[in-house]
Design a protein around this motif. Structure first.
Motif, PDB file in Angstrom:
ATOM      1  N   THR A 127       0.821  -1.221   0.000  1.00 39.32           N
ATOM      2  CA  THR A 127       0.000   0.000   0.000  1.00 39.32           C
ATOM      3  C   THR A 127       0.851   1.265   0.000  1.00 39.32           C
ATOM      4  O   THR A 127       0.440   2.286  -0.527  1.00 39.32           O
ATOM      5  CB  THR A 127      -0.922   0.057   1.232  1.00 39.32           C
ATOM      6  OG1 THR A 127      -0.099   0.096   2.407  1.00 39.32           O
ATOM      7  CG2 THR A 127      -1.853  -1.137   1.288  1.00 39.32           C
ATOM      8  N   THR A 129       1.307   3.144   2.198  1.00 41.92           N
ATOM      9  CA  THR A 129       0.427   4.199   2.709  1.00 41.92           C
ATOM     10  C   THR A 129       1.123   5.169   3.655  1.00 41.92           C
ATOM     11  O   THR A 129       0.786   6.353   3.698  1.00 41.92           O
ATOM     12  CB  THR A 129      -0.816   3.567   3.367  1.00 41.92           C
ATOM     13  OG1 THR A 129      -1.726   4.594   3.685  1.00 41.92           O
ATOM     14  CG2 THR A 129      -0.469   2.799   4.633  1.00 41.92           C
ATOM     15  N   THR A 133       0.709   9.048   3.065  1.00 38.46           N
ATOM     16  CA  THR A 133       0.060   9.839   4.117  1.00 38.46           C
ATOM     17  C   THR A 133       0.951  10.987   4.561  1.00 38.46           C
ATOM     18  O   THR A 133       0.518  12.148   4.653  1.00 38.46           O
ATOM     19  CB  THR A 133      -0.255   8.931   5.323  1.00 38.46           C
ATOM     20  OG1 THR A 133      -1.022   7.836   4.873  1.00 38.46           O
ATOM     21  CG2 THR A 133      -1.011   9.699   6.399  1.00 38.46           C
ATOM     22  N   PRO A 147      -4.247   7.422   7.865  1.00 39.37           N
ATOM     23  CA  PRO A 147      -4.040   6.786   6.558  1.00 39.37           C
ATOM     24  C   PRO A 147      -5.352   6.673   5.798  1.00 39.37           C
ATOM     25  O   PRO A 147      -6.297   6.058   6.281  1.00 39.37           O
ATOM     26  CB  PRO A 147      -3.492   5.401   6.927  1.00 39.37           C
ATOM     27  CG  PRO A 147      -3.865   5.187   8.342  1.00 39.37           C
ATOM     28  CD  PRO A 147      -4.086   6.507   8.990  1.00 39.37           C
ATOM     29  N   GLY A 150      -3.742   4.507  -0.395  1.00 34.78           N
ATOM     30  CA  GLY A 150      -2.650   3.589  -0.693  1.00 34.78           C
ATOM     31  C   GLY A 150      -2.411   3.582  -2.194  1.00 34.78           C
ATOM     32  O   GLY A 150      -3.107   4.271  -2.936  1.00 34.78           O
ATOM     33  N   LEU A 166      -8.539   1.681   2.335  1.00 29.42           N
ATOM     34  CA  LEU A 166      -7.724   2.762   1.786  1.00 29.42           C
ATOM     35  C   LEU A 166      -8.220   3.004   0.368  1.00 29.42           C
ATOM     36  O   LEU A 166      -8.527   2.054  -0.348  1.00 29.42           O
ATOM     37  CB  LEU A 166      -6.241   2.362   1.729  1.00 29.42           C
ATOM     38  CG  LEU A 166      -5.514   2.114   3.051  1.00 29.42           C
ATOM     39  CD1 LEU A 166      -4.111   1.578   2.772  1.00 29.42           C
ATOM     40  CD2 LEU A 166      -5.428   3.398   3.874  1.00 29.42           C
ATOM     41  N   SER A 305       1.484   2.630   8.541  1.00 25.81           N
ATOM     42  CA  SER A 305       2.854   2.907   8.126  1.00 25.81           C
ATOM     43  C   SER A 305       3.747   1.765   8.577  1.00 25.81           C
ATOM     44  O   SER A 305       3.327   0.885   9.325  1.00 25.81           O
ATOM     45  CB  SER A 305       3.357   4.207   8.749  1.00 25.81           C
ATOM     46  OG  SER A 305       3.544   4.000  10.137  1.00 25.81           O
TER      47      SER A 305
END
Lengths: 416, 345
Positions: A127, A129, A133, A147, A150, A166, A305
């Protein structure tokens, strides 16, 4: 007229000879009927010398088409390859479900930890992410660090992290030019992306990013093992992790990647970038000797994360001054530790052995408690045996609530 | 041999001038030869071809790659079919440009045109039988054209395709037409056509009294020439079959959105180009039908050629037919080239 007919007959005869010659050039078809598909395939006509991909995927059982797709009957390379999944890499995440999935394969039962694909899709490696983010928050595209995006949209209804879904990060919807820069220059370090150009970054996408070595690596036989493209292995050396990690840094002002400039020739210099601090075990072991499957491949939940995902610390193996590391005595022959040890037999685990388990209960199946209370660990890539002891009972002066690696580095960092 | 049925169809002698290759272009004879090749190779293919959507393309792959000499047989079938279209077209043009359709040969011209249509339909159905991604245009756009015919379009479509969209019924219907229906029609029309050639007095030539030369070639000379033509045509087919295999592609997977090939088969490229002009019924159905009707009515609407002018190219008596046919042919060739060159197809 008769002469012309004779000549024409001679010509036709010549053409027939060419036909015979051309037919004799055709390769002898090499049929294979894999047990799993029961459908004959002829890939081995050309690919007979390809090494078997892994002991877990014997060609007599799987064949080629079950994973790769393609036209099983065609002996013309273009047609045979035209419908292959993911080109040469069927584990690309866009096709992995068809290639590697299935309830008895890698999208199986969560309880039996056979849901590899679902876990990888929601993992931070797929992702990305955390990076998205942070950058979006930094440049004002989102009000906080929650978050929400992604690389691809994912959802997880049964999430334990509170992040149920996401949405897909779409650079064209962003107004800040820095985010477009970010999308152009920095989105090469996740499992969907092709890597940056350059030998140091060479890797495949999807599962093969980690499980197919793209560089020579130290092996359990003690010698260097040459990369072979047609390989899937759980013997993953740090060199493979380094295709993405420890290769350089991102410059947030210019939104560009700055490659590391040193030219390391040995393990200690190659492992981390020059600025890094680390202890002896952090470079003599390989990354996967400590970091677990769930940290690397995800645990099935969506995490915000890398920091939320990574939990193994020094104390996982060494304990603290007041606590011994968590351990577990293997009493169940179906314990997942045995399955792991079977896939990469660096250790001969037996019923009754006591191994370390992480704070979240994952087995460190390559470890074993010795009768004297110390531990042994076998390198998953090197096969090398390491001995270590718990902190408890030593002169270590750590504070029980200071367990991050930087506190250990204060005393135990290695100079290089 | 003397009382063989073959001699009912094969002329005993032919006027020397009209037996020349430069007059006949060998087109009729080659068409017979190619049809025989198609029949034999087609029968051989039937032993391996499976007319079911899940297996058709794979069985074609089996023929192309795994059956001994299967690729050769398939390539011969393909190339003979392409040549048959060309040779049939050339034959039709020869008949118009020499005025040979003039009564009493007007009925045989119509039979020939019917044969020509059968050949196109055979090519089209055979092409569909591959059932791979290469036939996408023909399968979807081609059959959809039928729907545009007012009042009866949908019914004809349902009869042809066997449902509201192409599927297993379509394949089995096209198979039945290719193997049985159209083959039967072409055998009946073909034998009738050749028989009528003899009934109408053999190849078109002026009455004996008006010929420059009364020389005729005997049957065995004609057979020699036919054998030579067969040897050369056979060699050409074999060479093409070796060096340029018939097209093949990945199977159509039901339920996927893969569009596959968007180009029509070459003999329908001109219609594909016409369709870009707008209304599919007008351009895709009506215009080709009008062209066909013009060809069909040629013996009836264009002036006949005087007997004395028969048996040679471009007689003065039917200039109108020559010009209009020439224009139609140029029109079709230009459209085909445009379709080949245009970027979106």
């Amino acid at each position: 007229m008769r002469r012309t007919i004779t000549l024409a007959s001679g010509f036709l005869f010549l053409v027939l000879l060419i036909v015979g010659w051309q037919q004799s050039l055709r390769p002898e078809p090499h049929p294979l009927t894999p047990q799993l598909t029961g459908q004959v395939e002829y890939c081995l006509t050309c690919h007979a010398d390809l090494p078997e991909i892994s002991p877990s995927h014997p060609v007599e059982t799987f064949g080629c088409v079950r994973c790769h797709g393609g036209e099983r009957l065609a002996l013309d390379a273009d047609l045979a390859h035209s419908t292959m999944r993911g080109g040469a890499n069927p584990s690309d995440l866009s096709v992995v479900e068809q290639s590697c999935g299935g309830s008895k394969c890698h999208s199986g039962d969560e309880a039996a930890a056979r849901d590899h694909i679902q876990r990888v899709r929601t993992s931070v490696q797929a992702t990305y992410t955390g990076a998205i983010t942070n950058i979006r928050y930094t440049f004002g595209a989102q009000p906080d660090l929650s978050p929400i995006m992604g690389i691809h949209a994912v959802d997880d209804e049964k999430t334990a992290t509170g992040i149920a879904a996401l949405s897909a990060f779409d650079p064209s919807m962003e107004t800040n030019p820095a985010l477009e820069q970010f999308a152009q220059n920095c989105l090469t370090c996740h499992l969907y992306a092709e890597p940056r150009e350059g030998d140091a970054y060479t890797r495949f996408t999807g599962c093969a990013a980690c499980h197919t070595p793209t560089r020579d690596f130290p092996s359990s036989s003690g010698e260097k093992k040459a990369k072979t493209v047609h390989t899937l292995t759980t013997e993953i050396a740090y060199t493979q992790c380094n295709a993405c990690h420890n290769r350089g840094n991102y410059d947030l002002r210019t939104m560009t990647f700055v490659p590391r400039e040193d030219v390391p020739t040995d393990r200690i210099h190659n492992y981390y970038q020059p600025i890094a601090q680390f202890t002896q075990c952090e470079w003599t072991l390989d990354c996967i000797d400590c970091h677990t499957r769930e940290e690397a491949m995800g645990d099935g939940d969506i995490h915000g994360s890398q920091a939320d995902m990574q939990y193994v610390q020094c104390k996982t193996c060494h304990g603290t001054i007041t606590e011994l590391p968590k351990t577990k005595t293997l009493t169940d022959p179906d314990d997942i530790a045995f399955r792991m040890a079977l896939l990469n037999p660096v250790i001969d685990l037996k019923l009754g052995d006591t191994i370390i388990v992480t704070e979240q209960g994952e087995p460190l199946w390559n470890t074993r408690m010795l009768p004297d209370g110390n531990f042994e660990l076998f390198g998953k890539a090197t096969g090398q045996r390491f001995l270590f002891r718990p902190v408890m009972g030593t002169s270590c002066e750590q504070k029980p609530d200071e367990q991050a690696s930087r506190y250990c580095h204060e005393c135990h960092a290695v100079e290089r | 041999m003397r009382h063989n049925f073959f001699y009912h169809l094969h002329p005993p002698t032919i006027p020397k001038k009209q037996a020349r290759f430069r007059y006949t272009l060998g087109a009729g004879g080659l068409a017979v030869f190619l049809s025989l090749i198609l029949l034999v190779t087609g029968i051989l293919e039937m032993f391996f071809y499976v007319p079911a959507v899940e297996q058709a393309a794979e069985s074609v792959q089996t023929i192309a790659y795994l059956v001994p000499y299967g690729d050769l047989i398939r390539n011969l079938h393909f190339w003979a079919a392409q040549f048959l279209l060309v040779v049939s077209g050339v034959h039709l043009l020869r008949v118009i440009f020499t005025g040979a359709y003039t009564p009493p040969r007007h009925l045989n011209t119509l039979i020939g045109l019917g044969l020509g249509i059968t050949v196109v339909l055979m090519d089209f159905t055979g092409y569909i039988l591959r059932w791979d991604e290469g036939i996408f245009w023909a399968l979807v756009t081609g059959t959809n054209l039928v729907k545009t015919i007012p009042l009866i379009g949908n019914t004809i479509y349902r009869i042809l395709v066997g449902g509201v969209q192409p599927g297993s019924a379509t394949l089995i219907r096209f198979y039945a037409w290719h193997i049985f229906g159209l083959t039967l029609v072409s055998v009946v029309l073909g034998v009738w056509h050749i028989f009528r050639v003899r009934r109408d007095g053999g190849i078109a030539a002026p009455p004996t009294s008006q010929r420059e030369s009364r020389k005729r070639i005997p049957r065995h000379t004609l057979i020699q020439r036919e054998v030579l033509a067969m040897l050369l045509a056979g060699s050409a087919l074999l060479i093409l079959s070796i060096f340029s295999p018939a097209p093949i592609a990945a199977p159509i997977i039901t339920g996927t959105s893969n569009q596959g090939e968007t180009l029509a088969p070459w003999f329908f490229l001109w219609i594909q180009q016409l369709l870009k002009f707008g209304d599919p019924f007008l351009w895709g159905v009506l215009v080709p039908s009008v062209i066909l009707i013009i060809f069909g009515l040629t013996p009836y609407i264009f002036p006949s050629v005087d007997d004395s002018e028969l048996g040679r190219w471009f007689p003065a008596g039917n200039r109108v037919a020559q010009v209009s046919t020439g224009l139609i042919v140029v029109f079709m060739i230009v459209l085909t080239l445009l379709a080949l060159l245009s970027p979106e197809t």
